[in-house]
Design a protein around this motif. Structure first.
Motif: not given
Length: 99
Positions: A30, A34, A60, A86
């Motif tokens: 993740n 980001w 973010s 997401d």
């Protein structure tokens, strides 16, 4: 989508013996996703409108903070907002802009 699916799998299998390792893998993935958004949206030549870039950059930052919170104090419920974001971002990226 993959980032959300990884977190969702960890959340659903929280009691699994390897959940800590899977959680770390999902968080790292993740963060990479980001970080890519942050790099692209910070580029002054990015064609997206400034307000949209700033909104996604702020999102973010929120994601970064939440993932650090989860690393510091693991809690499967804290993952839900990141999973939702997401999946929503992925869905938005899959749509075709209308002329």
């Amino acid at each position: 989508t993959r980032a959300g699916l990884m977190l969702k799998s960890v959340q659903e299998n929280w009691q699994a013996p390897d959940h800590e390792q899977k959680l770390l893998e999902a968080i790292k993935f993740n963060q990479k996703v980001w970080s890519f958004f942050q790099a692209e949206l910070s580029d002054p030549d990015n064609p997206l409108p400034k307000n949209l870039r700033e909104d996604i950059l702020n999102l973010s930052i929120f994601i970064d903070k939440r993932l650090f919170e989860v690393m510091a104090n693991p809690d499967k419920d804290k993952l839900q907002i990141v999973i939702d974001i997401d999946f929503n971002i992925a869905a938005g990226l899959r749509t075709t802009p209308q002329p």
